[in-house]
Design a protein around this motif. Structure first.
Motif, mmCIF file in Angstrom:
data_model
loop_
_atom_site.group_PDB
_atom_site.id
_atom_site.type_symbol
_atom_site.label_atom_id
_atom_site.label_comp_id
_atom_site.label_asym_id
_atom_site.label_seq_id
_atom_site.Cartn_x
_atom_site.Cartn_y
_atom_site.Cartn_z
ATOM 1 N N ARG A 1 -11.024 -9.635 -1.490
ATOM 2 C CA ARG A 1 -11.784 -8.800 -2.248
ATOM 3 C C ARG A 1 -11.818 -7.414 -1.489
ATOM 4 O O ARG A 1 -11.742 -6.495 -1.946
ATOM 5 N N ALA A 2 -12.023 -7.637 -0.385
ATOM 6 C CA ALA A 2 -12.380 -6.394 0.789
ATOM 7 C C ALA A 2 -11.045 -5.678 0.507
ATOM 8 O O ALA A 2 -11.015 -4.395 0.495
ATOM 9 N N ASN A 3 -9.870 -6.439 0.865
ATOM 10 C CA ASN A 3 -8.563 -5.835 0.940
ATOM 11 C C ASN A 3 -8.358 -5.213 -0.488
ATOM 12 O O ASN A 3 -7.622 -4.037 -0.422
ATOM 13 N N ALA A 4 -8.782 -5.767 -1.631
ATOM 14 C CA ALA A 4 -8.227 -5.123 -3.060
ATOM 15 C C ALA A 4 -9.140 -3.814 -3.137
ATOM 16 O O ALA A 4 -8.677 -2.981 -3.547
ATOM 17 N N GLU A 5 -10.410 -3.976 -2.560
ATOM 18 C CA GLU A 5 -11.189 -2.878 -2.714
ATOM 19 C C GLU A 5 -10.506 -1.585 -1.755
ATOM 20 O O GLU A 5 -10.726 -0.474 -2.114
ATOM 21 N N ALA A 6 -10.225 -1.778 -0.477
ATOM 22 C CA ALA A 6 -9.717 -1.051 0.278
ATOM 23 C C ALA A 6 -8.509 -0.427 -0.230
ATOM 24 O O ALA A 6 -8.050 1.044 -0.246
ATOM 25 N N ALA A 7 -7.482 -1.360 -0.822
ATOM 26 C CA ALA A 7 -6.227 -0.795 -1.165
ATOM 27 C C ALA A 7 -6.488 -0.165 -2.575
ATOM 28 O O ALA A 7 -5.727 1.213 -2.853
ATOM 29 N N HIS A 8 -7.445 -0.225 -3.363
ATOM 30 C CA HIS A 8 -7.867 0.757 -4.537
ATOM 31 C C HIS A 8 -8.374 2.024 -3.917
ATOM 32 O O HIS A 8 -7.770 3.217 -4.637
ATOM 33 N N ASP B 1 -0.711 11.222 -12.137
ATOM 34 C CA ASP B 1 -1.429 11.108 -13.241
ATOM 35 C C ASP B 1 -1.872 9.514 -13.580
ATOM 36 O O ASP B 1 -2.441 9.314 -14.714
ATOM 37 N N ALA B 2 -1.590 8.657 -12.648
ATOM 38 C CA ALA B 2 -2.024 7.295 -12.843
ATOM 39 C C ALA B 2 -3.585 7.036 -13.120
ATOM 40 O O ALA B 2 -4.315 7.909 -12.454
ATOM 41 N N GLN B 3 -3.726 6.020 -14.019
ATOM 42 C CA GLN B 3 -5.072 5.854 -14.144
ATOM 43 C C GLN B 3 -5.509 4.586 -13.404
ATOM 44 O O GLN B 3 -4.825 3.577 -13.635
ATOM 45 N N LEU B 4 -6.340 4.709 -12.294
ATOM 46 C CA LEU B 4 -6.568 3.605 -11.353
ATOM 47 C C LEU B 4 -8.041 3.255 -11.592
ATOM 48 O O LEU B 4 -8.874 3.885 -11.732
ATOM 49 N N SER B 5 -8.042 1.600 -11.944
ATOM 50 C CA SER B 5 -9.416 1.042 -12.121
ATOM 51 C C SER B 5 -9.559 0.205 -10.999
ATOM 52 O O SER B 5 -8.762 -0.439 -10.384
ATOM 53 N N PRO B 6 -10.712 0.291 -10.818
ATOM 54 C CA PRO B 6 -11.230 -0.573 -9.337
ATOM 55 C C PRO B 6 -11.141 -1.861 -9.692
ATOM 56 O O PRO B 6 -11.370 -2.377 -10.925
ATOM 57 N N GLN C 1 -7.648 3.533 -1.034
ATOM 58 C CA GLN C 1 -6.355 4.423 -0.485
ATOM 59 C C GLN C 1 -5.637 4.690 -1.750
ATOM 60 O O GLN C 1 -4.977 5.900 -1.495
ATOM 61 N N ARG C 2 -5.375 3.902 -2.982
ATOM 62 C CA ARG C 2 -4.594 4.687 -3.633
ATOM 63 C C ARG C 2 -5.245 5.718 -4.486
ATOM 64 O O ARG C 2 -4.483 6.692 -4.883
ATOM 65 N N VAL C 3 -6.427 5.677 -4.497
ATOM 66 C CA VAL C 3 -7.118 7.008 -5.051
ATOM 67 C C VAL C 3 -6.760 8.049 -4.312
ATOM 68 O O VAL C 3 -6.881 9.095 -4.640
ATOM 69 N N TRP D 1 0.685 -1.154 -0.117
ATOM 70 C CA TRP D 1 -0.036 -0.047 0.006
ATOM 71 C C TRP D 1 0.918 1.224 -0.025
ATOM 72 O O TRP D 1 0.317 2.291 -0.524
ATOM 73 N N GLY D 2 2.210 1.101 0.475
ATOM 74 C CA GLY D 2 2.765 2.462 0.721
ATOM 75 C C GLY D 2 3.542 2.703 -0.611
ATOM 76 O O GLY D 2 4.626 3.947 -0.509
ATOM 77 N N TYR D 3 3.485 2.048 -1.647
ATOM 78 C CA TYR D 3 4.291 2.166 -3.026
ATOM 79 C C TYR D 3 3.699 3.419 -3.496
ATOM 80 O O TYR D 3 2.474 3.837 -3.568
ATOM 81 N N PRO D 4 4.791 4.350 -3.957
ATOM 82 C CA PRO D 4 4.340 5.918 -4.534
ATOM 83 C C PRO D 4 3.188 5.857 -5.517
ATOM 84 O O PRO D 4 3.327 4.925 -6.363
ATOM 85 N N VAL D 5 2.331 6.487 -5.568
ATOM 86 C CA VAL D 5 1.154 6.471 -6.422
ATOM 87 C C VAL D 5 1.492 7.853 -7.430
ATOM 88 O O VAL D 5 1.709 9.188 -6.962
ATOM 89 N N ASP D 6 1.559 7.649 -8.724
ATOM 90 C CA ASP D 6 1.954 8.733 -9.732
ATOM 91 C C ASP D 6 0.294 9.538 -9.593
ATOM 92 O O ASP D 6 -0.828 9.045 -9.960
#
Length: 394
Positions: free
Chosen positions: A283-290, A94-99, A292-294, A87-92
């Motif tokens: 799946r819940a962790n993936a949703e939460a991670a998404h 301008d990144a396109q984040l898809s759920p 958080q990245r947003v 989760w701590g990986y840097p987020v661009d």
């Protein structure tokens, strides 16, 4: 080497497109590593002789990609540090984040795992324990031998009583069942200081899948209330097995002895519930991670906008100061030009001095040479143009 992250489907397509030795060069890793990742992610690979048959035109069989097991990751990371993409990986910004989109059917995933597990049975004894218990049981043997020599209560085995032996057998049955479909299963000693009782030891079963982690633990009617802080009920009337935490979104699942259905008879049901909970947790962790990245992407965008605003403000504030500095520089250059001309005029005027007609001219000529050298150093015309312009901009 930098890490390469591929989906299961992408890696599956690659290993069936070219030989693993060639693929290893493209991915900058060993063919052995590719094989291990495929085995861990349940990605079938071509059998020995597959590529020779294909090159000679003989018929070959391509195995289909099986469904992802519950709780396992949808991606494979080749190279890099483990958990690099946490989760701590840097987020661009301008990144396109898809759920995350889970197209697998949950029940089909559970059924596929249960098919690999086969028949679920409960352990009558611990003569052939699962690897998940071996370390804990080995520590019990060491304590038992040490206690026989010292007779100190400190060295006494911790789980020789009837209740804990039963818990170990149930955990052993669960661990043996889950072993083919998990990354690791381990039964550990969990100690906790309880006022008035000292250090109490309880058993915890840690189950790690490829993309999530679960914990099972028991509650006994004889346990102090302090050990049941995380349970949703304050009173435990019979041996109860808990899965999960009350504080989580998924809540807690529990099994207890029922008339005609002891916990030992519910192991198959428990295993199926663990598999289902593993996938739901993943799946819940993936949703939460998404989410958080947003959030981090928005924060990165705000930080970038704030940095641009401050930079523009500094530029606007610096403009008048820059103008004043450039003006001072130009005025200084003009002054140096006048001073150099004044020195030359002075030298020319002193050269007409009447005393030079009767005295030695050597000291005067030496002075003139020094004065003219100073005039040339001051004169901007005599200096390289690049130096003059640099003095104005710096």
């Amino acid at each position: 080497m930098p890490s390469i992250t591929l989906s299961r489907a992408q890696l599956y397509q690659l290993v069936w497109t070219k030989p693993r030795s060639q693929l290893a060069k493209d991915l900058q890793c060993s063919d052995v590593a590719i094989g291990k990742h495929c085995a861990r992610a349940r990605i079938p690979v071509p059998s020995r002789g597959y590529w020779a048959k294909q090159s000679s035109g003989k018929p070959t069989l391509r195995l289909p990609l099986p469904i992802r097991l519950p709780g396992h990751s949808r991606e494979v990371q080749l190279g890099g540090a483990q958990y690099e993409r946490g989760w701590g990986y840097p987020v661009d910004p301008d990144a396109q984040l898809s759920p995350p989109n889970f197209d697998e059917d949950l029940q089909q995933q559970v059924d596929a795992a249960l098919k690999l597990i086969g028949r679920v049975t409960w352990s009558r004894d611990l003569t052939n324990p699962s690897p998940a218990l071996r370390r804990l049981l080995a520590a019990e043997v060491d304590r038992r031998e040490k206690h026989a020599r010292s007779n100190w209560s400190f060295d006494k085995p911790r789980f020789d009583d009837v209740a804990h032996q039963r818990q170990l057998r149930i955990f052993d049955a669960i661990a043996k069942a889950l072993e083919p479909v998990t990354e690791s299963v381990s039964v550990l000693d969990h100690d906790q200081w309880v006022h008035g009782h000292g250090t109490l030891h309880t058993l915890r079963c840690h189950v790690r899948f490829g993309g999530t982690y679960l914990e099972l633990h028991f509650a006994e009617p004889t346990d102090p209330k302090a050990l049941r802080r995380e349970t949703p009920v304050k009173e435990v009337r019979s041996t109860t097995l808990w899965l999960g935490r009350e504080s989580s979104e998924l809540g807690v699942l529990s099994w207890t002895d029922a008339p005609g259905r002891k916990l030992e008879r519910q192991v198959a049901e428990i295993v199926a519930a663990v598999l289902r909970r593993a996938e739901l947790g993943f799946r819940a962790n993936a949703e939460a991670a998404h989410e958080q990245r947003v959030k981090w992407r928005e924060e990165a965008r705000e930080a970038r906008s704030e940095a641009a605003r401050k930079q523009e403000l500094q530029r606007l504030e610096a403009t008048p100061a820059d103008r004043r500095r450039i003006r001072r520089g130009i005025v200084g250059l003009a002054r140096q030009r006048r001073d150099s001309d004044d020195i030359r005029d002075l030298v020319a005027g002193l050269a007409q001095h009447p005393d030079l007609r009767t005295s030695d001219r050597t000291p005067f000529e030496q002075w003139c040479a020094q004065a003219l050298r100073i005039a040339d150093e001051l004169d901007p015309i005599k200096r390289p143009l690049a130096d003059v312009l640099r003095d104005l901009t710096e």
